[in-house]
Design a protein around this motif. Structure first.
Motif, PDB file in Angstrom:
ATOM      1  N   HIS A  80       0.849  -1.199   0.000  1.00  0.00           N
ATOM      2  CA  HIS A  80       0.000   0.000   0.000  1.00  0.00           C
ATOM      3  C   HIS A  80       0.887   1.252   0.000  1.00  0.00           C
ATOM      4  O   HIS A  80       0.700   2.148  -0.826  1.00  0.00           O
ATOM      5  N   ARG A  81       1.872   1.282   0.901  1.00  0.00           N
ATOM      6  CA  ARG A  81       2.782   2.434   0.988  1.00  0.00           C
ATOM      7  C   ARG A  81       3.512   2.646  -0.329  1.00  0.00           C
ATOM      8  O   ARG A  81       3.607   3.768  -0.836  1.00  0.00           O
ATOM      9  N   LEU A  82       3.994   1.559  -0.918  1.00  0.00           N
ATOM     10  CA  LEU A  82       4.719   1.651  -2.182  1.00  0.00           C
ATOM     11  C   LEU A  82       3.814   2.184  -3.293  1.00  0.00           C
ATOM     12  O   LEU A  82       4.227   3.025  -4.093  1.00  0.00           O
ATOM     13  N   THR A  83       2.586   1.720  -3.341  1.00  0.00           N
ATOM     14  CA  THR A  83       1.642   2.172  -4.365  1.00  0.00           C
ATOM     15  C   THR A  83       1.373   3.659  -4.220  1.00  0.00           C
ATOM     16  O   THR A  83       1.372   4.406  -5.211  1.00  0.00           O
ATOM     17  N   VAL A  84       1.177   4.114  -2.994  1.00  0.00           N
ATOM     18  CA  VAL A  84       0.976   5.546  -2.728  1.00  0.00           C
ATOM     19  C   VAL A  84       2.179   6.340  -3.236  1.00  0.00           C
ATOM     20  O   VAL A  84       2.033   7.349  -3.928  1.00  0.00           O
ATOM     21  N   GLU A  85       3.359   5.854  -2.904  1.00  0.00           N
ATOM     22  CA  GLU A  85       4.596   6.529  -3.308  1.00  0.00           C
ATOM     23  C   GLU A  85       4.745   6.558  -4.829  1.00  0.00           C
ATOM     24  O   GLU A  85       5.054   7.602  -5.424  1.00  0.00           O
ATOM     25  N   LEU A  86       4.521   5.421  -5.478  1.00  0.00           N
ATOM     26  CA  LEU A  86       4.711   5.328  -6.925  1.00  0.00           C
ATOM     27  C   LEU A  86       3.730   6.202  -7.694  1.00  0.00           C
ATOM     28  O   LEU A  86       4.052   6.714  -8.760  1.00  0.00           O
ATOM     29  N   LEU A  87       2.521   6.347  -7.158  1.00  0.00           N
ATOM     30  CA  LEU A  87       1.507   7.162  -7.836  1.00  0.00           C
ATOM     31  C   LEU A  87       1.552   8.623  -7.394  1.00  0.00           C
ATOM     32  O   LEU A  87       0.814   9.448  -7.929  1.00  0.00           O
ATOM     33  N   GLY A  88       2.397   8.927  -6.424  1.00  0.00           N
ATOM     34  CA  GLY A  88       2.494  10.305  -5.941  1.00  0.00           C
ATOM     35  C   GLY A  88       1.199  10.795  -5.315  1.00  0.00           C
ATOM     36  O   GLY A  88       0.789  11.937  -5.518  1.00  0.00           O
ATOM     37  N   ILE A  89       0.559   9.930  -4.559  1.00  0.00           N
ATOM     38  CA  ILE A  89      -0.755  10.234  -3.990  1.00  0.00           C
ATOM     39  C   ILE A  89      -0.616  10.915  -2.636  1.00  0.00           C
ATOM     40  O   ILE A  89       0.209  10.534  -1.819  1.00  0.00           O
ATOM     41  N   ASP A  90      -1.457  11.888  -2.419  1.00  0.00           N
ATOM     42  CA  ASP A  90      -1.588  12.521  -1.103  1.00  0.00           C
ATOM     43  C   ASP A  90      -2.764  11.849  -0.405  1.00  0.00           C
ATOM     44  O   ASP A  90      -3.919  12.103  -0.741  1.00  0.00           O
ATOM     45  N   GLU A  91      -2.461  10.981   0.553  1.00  0.00           N
ATOM     46  CA  GLU A  91      -3.538  10.245   1.225  1.00  0.00           C
ATOM     47  C   GLU A  91      -4.353  11.126   2.165  1.00  0.00           C
ATOM     48  O   GLU A  91      -5.351  10.666   2.709  1.00  0.00           O
TER      49      GLU A  91
ATOM     50  N   ARG B 128      -6.005  13.582   1.076  1.00  0.00           N
ATOM     51  CA  ARG B 128      -7.188  13.955   0.287  1.00  0.00           C
ATOM     52  C   ARG B 128      -8.259  12.893   0.448  1.00  0.00           C
ATOM     53  O   ARG B 128      -7.974  11.697   0.374  1.00  0.00           O
ATOM     54  N   PRO B 129      -9.487  13.306   0.661  1.00  0.00           N
ATOM     55  CA  PRO B 129     -10.574  12.340   0.858  1.00  0.00           C
ATOM     56  C   PRO B 129     -10.684  11.356  -0.307  1.00  0.00           C
ATOM     57  O   PRO B 129     -10.622  11.745  -1.475  1.00  0.00           O
ATOM     58  N   GLY B 130     -10.829  10.096   0.045  1.00  0.00           N
ATOM     59  CA  GLY B 130     -11.068   9.052  -0.942  1.00  0.00           C
ATOM     60  C   GLY B 130      -9.822   8.438  -1.552  1.00  0.00           C
ATOM     61  O   GLY B 130      -9.912   7.379  -2.175  1.00  0.00           O
ATOM     62  N   THR B 131      -8.660   9.075  -1.399  1.00  0.00           N
ATOM     63  CA  THR B 131      -7.476   8.539  -2.078  1.00  0.00           C
ATOM     64  C   THR B 131      -6.993   7.229  -1.451  1.00  0.00           C
ATOM     65  O   THR B 131      -6.582   6.319  -2.169  1.00  0.00           O
ATOM     66  N   ARG B 132      -7.062   7.130  -0.146  1.00  0.00           N
ATOM     67  CA  ARG B 132      -6.651   5.883   0.506  1.00  0.00           C
ATOM     68  C   ARG B 132      -7.521   4.722   0.006  1.00  0.00           C
ATOM     69  O   ARG B 132      -7.029   3.629  -0.263  1.00  0.00           O
ATOM     70  N   GLU B 133      -8.796   4.989  -0.124  1.00  0.00           N
ATOM     71  CA  GLU B 133      -9.723   3.958  -0.588  1.00  0.00           C
ATOM     72  C   GLU B 133      -9.455   3.574  -2.037  1.00  0.00           C
ATOM     73  O   GLU B 133      -9.598   2.410  -2.420  1.00  0.00           O
ATOM     74  N   LEU B 134      -9.047   4.545  -2.855  1.00  0.00           N
ATOM     75  CA  LEU B 134      -8.699   4.244  -4.248  1.00  0.00           C
ATOM     76  C   LEU B 134      -7.481   3.325  -4.328  1.00  0.00           C
ATOM     77  O   LEU B 134      -7.450   2.396  -5.147  1.00  0.00           O
ATOM     78  N   VAL B 135      -6.503   3.591  -3.488  1.00  0.00           N
ATOM     79  CA  VAL B 135      -5.317   2.729  -3.467  1.00  0.00           C
ATOM     80  C   VAL B 135      -5.712   1.326  -3.018  1.00  0.00           C
ATOM     81  O   VAL B 135      -5.318   0.331  -3.625  1.00  0.00           O
ATOM     82  N   GLN B 136      -6.516   1.246  -1.960  1.00  0.00           N
ATOM     83  CA  GLN B 136      -6.915  -0.069  -1.475  1.00  0.00           C
ATOM     84  C   GLN B 136      -7.775  -0.805  -2.500  1.00  0.00           C
ATOM     85  O   GLN B 136      -7.645  -2.016  -2.669  1.00  0.00           O
ATOM     86  N   ALA B 137      -8.639  -0.082  -3.199  1.00  0.00           N
ATOM     87  CA  ALA B 137      -9.447  -0.712  -4.253  1.00  0.00           C
ATOM     88  C   ALA B 137      -8.540  -1.248  -5.359  1.00  0.00           C
ATOM     89  O   ALA B 137      -8.788  -2.340  -5.901  1.00  0.00           O
ATOM     90  N   THR B 138      -7.491  -0.524  -5.682  1.00  0.00           N
ATOM     91  CA  THR B 138      -6.530  -0.976  -6.688  1.00  0.00           C
ATOM     92  C   THR B 138      -5.877  -2.282  -6.243  1.00  0.00           C
ATOM     93  O   THR B 138      -5.790  -3.244  -7.009  1.00  0.00           O
TER      94      THR B 138
END
Length: 191
Positions: free
Chosen positions: A125-136, A138-148
């Motif tokens: 999960h952490r790696l995916t956030v890092e690779l996509l440059g996501i700011d967790e 922001r509402p909903g972004t954590r859920e998008l990563v987990q859905a992925t």
């Protein structure tokens, strides 16, 4: 010798499943005597529990190698999603899946598998956030990563019953487009 035993165990988990992986087959595949294998791992569970850590390390290093090949800029989201899809459709995931299923009803194995899988899940999960440059934040972004991650894990599971690569690639291409749009505009704003 331990390395050969671990590699043989992972190979057999993929080829024969948990039920078909025996200490005798592992020692034969590793090219070590049964006595030597029993000296290091007296029971199948001892052998498999050691293989869990080995398998976790393999999965981590496989992900690191795949990350090094990712492009920057345009197409990165799709490349990340496809890379995750490939990882979860790999033989090491199949071996891990065999251990998950066996751990469901084997308390000793569950005690070994669950913490390592939780750690690997958090790291992925952490790696995916890092690779996509996501700011967790922001509402909903954590859920998008987990859905992925849930999507690629499910597609990996489907792949165990037959090569599903073409369908998986099409699904992940569409998911990457959806993910890109959602990450650019996380709350559906028109801005």
């Amino acid at each position: 010798m331990r390395q050969r035993l671990m590699d043989a165990t992972v190979e057999l988990l993929v080829e024969k499943g948990f039920g078909g992986t025996t200490t005798t087959l592992v020692s034969e595949r590793a090219g070590v005597s049964r006595g030597a294998q029993l000296h290091h791992f007296p029971t199948k569970n001892d052998l498999v529990v050691a293989a869990v850590s080995h398998l976790t390390a393999i999965r981590g290093s496989d992900l690191e190698a795949a990350v090094a090949r990712l492009p920057r800029g345009e197409g990165r989201t799709e490349a990340v999603v496809q890379m995750l899809g490939d990882h979860f459709a790999s033989d090491v995931f199949t071996a891990a899946l065999e251990l998950w299923v066996a751990a469901r009803t084997d308390e000793h194995l569950h005690e070994a598998v669950a913490p390592l899988e939780q750690h690997l899940g958090r790291e992925t999960h952490r790696l995916t956030v890092e690779l996509l440059g996501i700011d967790e934040g922001r509402p909903g972004t954590r859920e998008l990563v987990q859905a992925t991650l849930d999507l690629v894990r499910g597609l990996g599971l489907a792949n165990t019953l037959g090569d599903d690569a073409r369908r998986r690639r099409r699904i992940l291409t569409e998911w990457a487009r959806t993910l890109d749009a959602a990450l650019r505009n996380p709350q559906g704003d028109d801005a």
